[in-house]
Scaffold this motif. Structure first.
Motif, PDB file in Angstrom:
ATOM      1  N   ILE A 153       4.752 -16.257   9.021  1.00 36.54           N
ATOM      2  CA  ILE A 153       5.267 -14.914   8.693  1.00 36.54           C
ATOM      3  C   ILE A 153       6.405 -15.033   7.683  1.00 36.54           C
ATOM      4  CG2 ILE A 153       6.544 -12.938   9.617  1.00 36.54           C
ATOM      5  CD1 ILE A 153       4.808 -13.311  12.207  1.00 36.54           C
ATOM      6  N   ALA A 154       7.310 -15.993   7.892  1.00 35.47           N
ATOM      7  CA  ALA A 154       8.433 -16.172   6.966  1.00 35.47           C
ATOM      8  C   ALA A 154       7.938 -16.523   5.562  1.00 35.47           C
ATOM      9  CB  ALA A 154       9.382 -17.252   7.486  1.00 35.47           C
ATOM     10  N   LEU A 155       6.922 -17.372   5.473  1.00 34.87           N
ATOM     11  CA  LEU A 155       6.347 -17.701   4.161  1.00 34.87           C
ATOM     12  C   LEU A 155       5.767 -16.462   3.489  1.00 34.87           C
ATOM     13  CD1 LEU A 155       4.404 -21.051   4.753  1.00 34.87           C
ATOM     14  CD2 LEU A 155       6.496 -20.733   3.412  1.00 34.87           C
ATOM     15  N   LYS A 156       5.036 -15.674   4.265  1.00 33.48           N
ATOM     16  CA  LYS A 156       4.436 -14.466   3.708  1.00 33.48           C
ATOM     17  C   LYS A 156       5.499 -13.464   3.267  1.00 33.48           C
ATOM     18  CE  LYS A 156       0.536 -12.981   5.682  1.00 33.48           C
ATOM     19  NZ  LYS A 156      -0.441 -12.595   6.715  1.00 33.48           N
ATOM     20  N   ILE A 157       6.557 -13.327   4.053  1.00 34.57           N
ATOM     21  CA  ILE A 157       7.620 -12.386   3.704  1.00 34.57           C
ATOM     22  C   ILE A 157       8.335 -12.848   2.428  1.00 34.57           C
ATOM     23  CG2 ILE A 157       9.844 -11.422   4.437  1.00 34.57           C
ATOM     24  CD1 ILE A 157       7.261 -10.175   5.775  1.00 34.57           C
ATOM     25  N   GLU A 158       8.528 -14.144   2.253  1.00 30.62           N
ATOM     26  CA  GLU A 158       9.134 -14.630   1.001  1.00 30.62           C
ATOM     27  C   GLU A 158       8.239 -14.320  -0.193  1.00 30.62           C
ATOM     28  OE1 GLU A 158      12.276 -15.619   0.429  1.00 30.62           O
ATOM     29  OE2 GLU A 158      12.497 -15.125   2.549  1.00 30.62           O
ATOM     30  N   LYS A 159       6.931 -14.393   0.006  1.00 31.13           N
ATOM     31  CA  LYS A 159       5.998 -14.037  -1.074  1.00 31.13           C
ATOM     32  C   LYS A 159       6.093 -12.539  -1.363  1.00 31.13           C
ATOM     33  CE  LYS A 159       2.967 -15.303  -4.059  1.00 31.13           C
ATOM     34  NZ  LYS A 159       3.364 -16.233  -5.133  1.00 31.13           N
ATOM     35  N   VAL A 160       6.206 -11.733  -0.318  1.00 29.02           N
ATOM     36  CA  VAL A 160       6.363 -10.289  -0.500  1.00 29.02           C
ATOM     37  C   VAL A 160       7.638 -10.011  -1.294  1.00 29.02           C
ATOM     38  CG1 VAL A 160       6.762  -8.073   0.683  1.00 29.02           C
ATOM     39  CG2 VAL A 160       5.061  -9.681   1.586  1.00 29.02           C
ATOM     40  N   LYS A 161       8.733 -10.672  -0.925  1.00 24.38           N
ATOM     41  CA  LYS A 161      10.000 -10.488  -1.653  1.00 24.38           C
ATOM     42  C   LYS A 161       9.827 -10.815  -3.134  1.00 24.38           C
ATOM     43  CE  LYS A 161      13.194 -11.752   2.092  1.00 24.38           C
ATOM     44  NZ  LYS A 161      14.175 -12.803   2.466  1.00 24.38           N
ATOM     45  N   GLU A 162       9.147 -11.910  -3.403  1.00 24.79           N
ATOM     46  CA  GLU A 162       8.909 -12.312  -4.796  1.00 24.79           C
ATOM     47  C   GLU A 162       8.175 -11.209  -5.552  1.00 24.79           C
ATOM     48  OE1 GLU A 162       5.973 -15.463  -7.046  1.00 24.79           O
ATOM     49  OE2 GLU A 162       6.938 -16.133  -5.202  1.00 24.79           O
ATOM     50  N   TRP A 163       7.098 -10.712  -4.966  1.00 26.82           N
ATOM     51  CA  TRP A 163       6.315  -9.675  -5.634  1.00 26.82           C
ATOM     52  C   TRP A 163       7.092  -8.368  -5.747  1.00 26.82           C
ATOM     53  CZ3 TRP A 163       1.296 -11.239  -2.705  1.00 26.82           C
ATOM     54  CH2 TRP A 163       0.636 -12.233  -3.431  1.00 26.82           C
ATOM     55  N   LEU A 164       7.904  -8.043  -4.753  1.00 32.42           N
ATOM     56  CA  LEU A 164       8.722  -6.837  -4.838  1.00 32.42           C
ATOM     57  C   LEU A 164       9.742  -6.963  -5.975  1.00 32.42           C
ATOM     58  CD1 LEU A 164       9.389  -6.035  -1.061  1.00 32.42           C
ATOM     59  CD2 LEU A 164       7.941  -4.737  -2.656  1.00 32.42           C
ATOM     60  N   ARG A 165      10.299  -8.136  -6.160  1.00 33.69           N
ATOM     61  CA  ARG A 165      11.265  -8.359  -7.253  1.00 33.69           C
ATOM     62  C   ARG A 165      10.592  -8.223  -8.618  1.00 33.69           C
ATOM     63  NH1 ARG A 165      15.654  -6.880  -5.612  1.00 33.69           N
ATOM     64  NH2 ARG A 165      16.832  -8.235  -4.279  1.00 33.69           N
ATOM     65  N   TYR A 166       9.354  -8.710  -8.732  1.00 33.87           N
ATOM     66  CA  TYR A 166       8.619  -8.584  -9.995  1.00 33.87           C
ATOM     67  C   TYR A 166       8.303  -7.127 -10.302  1.00 33.87           C
ATOM     68  CZ  TYR A 166       7.629 -13.640  -9.897  1.00 33.87           C
ATOM     69  OH  TYR A 166       7.719 -15.001  -9.868  1.00 33.87           O
ATOM     70  N   ASP A 167       8.155  -6.328  -9.236  1.00 33.74           N
ATOM     71  CA  ASP A 167       7.873  -4.896  -9.358  1.00 33.74           C
ATOM     72  C   ASP A 167       6.617  -4.605 -10.172  1.00 33.74           C
ATOM     73  OD1 ASP A 167       8.429  -2.304  -8.623  1.00 33.74           O
ATOM     74  OD2 ASP A 167       9.741  -1.922 -10.343  1.00 33.74           O
ATOM     75  N   GLU A 168       5.617  -5.468 -10.031  1.00 33.62           N
ATOM     76  CA  GLU A 168       4.358  -5.286 -10.749  1.00 33.62           C
ATOM     77  C   GLU A 168       3.222  -4.851  -9.829  1.00 33.62           C
ATOM     78  OE1 GLU A 168       3.645  -9.019 -12.653  1.00 33.62           O
ATOM     79  OE2 GLU A 168       5.306  -8.784 -14.042  1.00 33.62           O
ATOM     80  N   LEU A 169       3.400  -5.028  -8.519  1.00 35.54           N
ATOM     81  CA  LEU A 169       2.350  -4.704  -7.547  1.00 35.54           C
ATOM     82  C   LEU A 169       2.836  -3.603  -6.618  1.00 35.54           C
ATOM     83  CD1 LEU A 169       1.347  -8.331  -6.450  1.00 35.54           C
ATOM     84  CD2 LEU A 169       0.128  -6.882  -8.077  1.00 35.54           C
ATOM     85  N   THR A 170       1.899  -2.776  -6.216  1.00 35.50           N
ATOM     86  CA  THR A 170       2.233  -1.779  -5.198  1.00 35.50           C
ATOM     87  C   THR A 170       2.245  -2.467  -3.841  1.00 35.50           C
ATOM     88  OG1 THR A 170      -0.060  -1.200  -4.705  1.00 35.50           O
ATOM     89  CG2 THR A 170       1.031   0.008  -6.528  1.00 35.50           C
ATOM     90  N   LEU A 171       2.822  -1.805  -2.863  1.00 38.38           N
ATOM     91  CA  LEU A 171       2.833  -2.356  -1.517  1.00 38.38           C
ATOM     92  C   LEU A 171       1.411  -2.501  -0.970  1.00 38.38           C
ATOM     93  CD1 LEU A 171       5.079  -3.414   0.186  1.00 38.38           C
ATOM     94  CD2 LEU A 171       5.261  -1.198   1.294  1.00 38.38           C
ATOM     95  N   SER A 172       0.534  -1.589  -1.345  1.00 37.77           N
ATOM     96  CA  SER A 172      -0.875  -1.693  -0.934  1.00 37.77           C
ATOM     97  C   SER A 172      -1.522  -2.948  -1.511  1.00 37.77           C
ATOM     98  CB  SER A 172      -1.662  -0.471  -1.392  1.00 37.77           C
ATOM     99  OG  SER A 172      -1.216   0.670  -0.734  1.00 37.77           O
ATOM    100  N   GLU A 173      -1.240  -3.242  -2.765  1.00 36.91           N
ATOM    101  CA  GLU A 173      -1.804  -4.445  -3.389  1.00 36.91           C
ATOM    102  C   GLU A 173      -1.244  -5.709  -2.737  1.00 36.91           C
ATOM    103  OE1 GLU A 173      -2.611  -3.116  -7.997  1.00 36.91           O
ATOM    104  OE2 GLU A 173      -0.517  -3.290  -7.322  1.00 36.91           O
ATOM    105  N   ILE A 174       0.039  -5.695  -2.423  1.00 34.28           N
ATOM    106  CA  ILE A 174       0.652  -6.849  -1.764  1.00 34.28           C
ATOM    107  C   ILE A 174       0.039  -7.053  -0.383  1.00 34.28           C
ATOM    108  CG2 ILE A 174       2.802  -7.744  -0.772  1.00 34.28           C
ATOM    109  CD1 ILE A 174       4.283  -6.339  -3.115  1.00 34.28           C
ATOM    110  N   ALA A 175      -0.095  -5.973   0.371  1.00 34.45           N
ATOM    111  CA  ALA A 175      -0.697  -6.060   1.708  1.00 34.45           C
ATOM    112  C   ALA A 175      -2.116  -6.603   1.623  1.00 34.45           C
ATOM    113  CB  ALA A 175      -0.684  -4.687   2.383  1.00 34.45           C
ATOM    114  N   TRP A 176      -2.884  -6.145   0.652  1.00 35.49           N
ATOM    115  CA  TRP A 176      -4.262  -6.607   0.478  1.00 35.49           C
ATOM    116  C   TRP A 176      -4.296  -8.094   0.135  1.00 35.49           C
ATOM    117  CZ3 TRP A 176      -6.964  -8.532  -3.786  1.00 35.49           C
ATOM    118  CH2 TRP A 176      -8.341  -8.657  -3.602  1.00 35.49           C
ATOM    119  N   ARG A 177      -3.453  -8.531  -0.802  1.00 38.21           N
ATOM    120  CA  ARG A 177      -3.447  -9.934  -1.229  1.00 38.21           C
ATOM    121  C   ARG A 177      -3.055 -10.889  -0.110  1.00 38.21           C
ATOM    122  NH1 ARG A 177      -1.416 -10.625  -7.449  1.00 38.21           N
ATOM    123  NH2 ARG A 177      -2.939  -9.219  -8.347  1.00 38.21           N
ATOM    124  N   LEU A 178      -2.206 -10.441   0.794  1.00 41.93           N
ATOM    125  CA  LEU A 178      -1.748 -11.299   1.879  1.00 41.93           C
ATOM    126  C   LEU A 178      -2.505 -11.050   3.191  1.00 41.93           C
ATOM    127  CD1 LEU A 178       2.088 -11.319   1.168  1.00 41.93           C
ATOM    128  CD2 LEU A 178       0.447 -13.163   0.781  1.00 41.93           C
TER     129      LEU A 178
END
Length: 188
Positions: free
Chosen positions: A126-151
């Motif tokens: 979970i911690a690894l996945k959350i760090e990946k989410v943080k990375e993608w949120l910082r890039y601000d290129e993916l929606t939360l739906s896209e992040i949820a789908w990718r993970l």
């Protein structure tokens, strides 16, 4: 001879380890996350020399079989989550993935991981996945739906709840925050 090295979690780490071992006179055949294949040690170099050189650079040489197995689990999971090969994580669950890759039953791997790392394997994933989410949120290129789908989260709500439990913030709050830091992978 394969050396198992803790905290080697990125390409820059691999480069530093290779350079430092070659400075010692070792012939490095392969460097991968957490592992280095070298020819036999030169007569004038001991494992303690290797250990000291690695420690100066923030790495640890692991020579215990159980600790090596835990480090191998961490490397496999980091590769799986952080360095996505495609657009989305494979749908195979992590227990089956680790059993297939390591040849041990998941209950043994999970118990060993908890005993050595002081946290459950599930919390680590979970911690690894959350760090990946943080990375993608910082890039601000993916929606939360896209992040949820990718993970492979079952829903955006599931991702949001898990994110809040780990960070204390919603994904939206994190995206807006300017002073929130990410954790390096070797500190998870």
């Amino acid at each position: 001879m394969t050396l198992i090295i803790r905290n080697m979690v990125c390409d820059r780490c691999k480069r530093v380890v290779r350079e430092e071992l070659e400075k010692l006179g070792l012939v490095v055949d392969r460097v991968d996350l957490g592992e280095v294949d070298v020819a036999n040690l030169p007569e004038n170099v001991t494992l303690d020399d290797v250990r000291q050189t690695l420690q100066v650079n923030g790495f640890d040489l692991i020579d215990d079989k159980k600790h090596s197995l835990v480090e191998h689990m961490k490397v496999l999971l980091i590769n799986e989550v952080q360095y996505l090969k495609g657009e989305r994580l494979p749908t195979e669950n992590y227990s089956a993935f680790l059993e297939r890759k390591l040849g041990y039953e998941y209950s043994y791997l999970s118990g060993l991981f908890s005993a050595i790392e002081g946290q459950t394997l599930e919390k680590y994933i979970i911690a690894l996945k959350i760090e990946k989410v943080k990375e993608w949120l910082r890039y601000d290129e993916l929606t939360l739906s896209e992040i949820a789908w990718r993970l492979n989260y079952s829903s955006v709500q599931h991702l949001s709840n898990q994110f809040r439990q780990v960070t204390g913030l919603t994904p939206g709050q994190f995206r807006k925050a300017t002073q929130v830091e990410r954790r390096s992978l070797d500190r998870i």
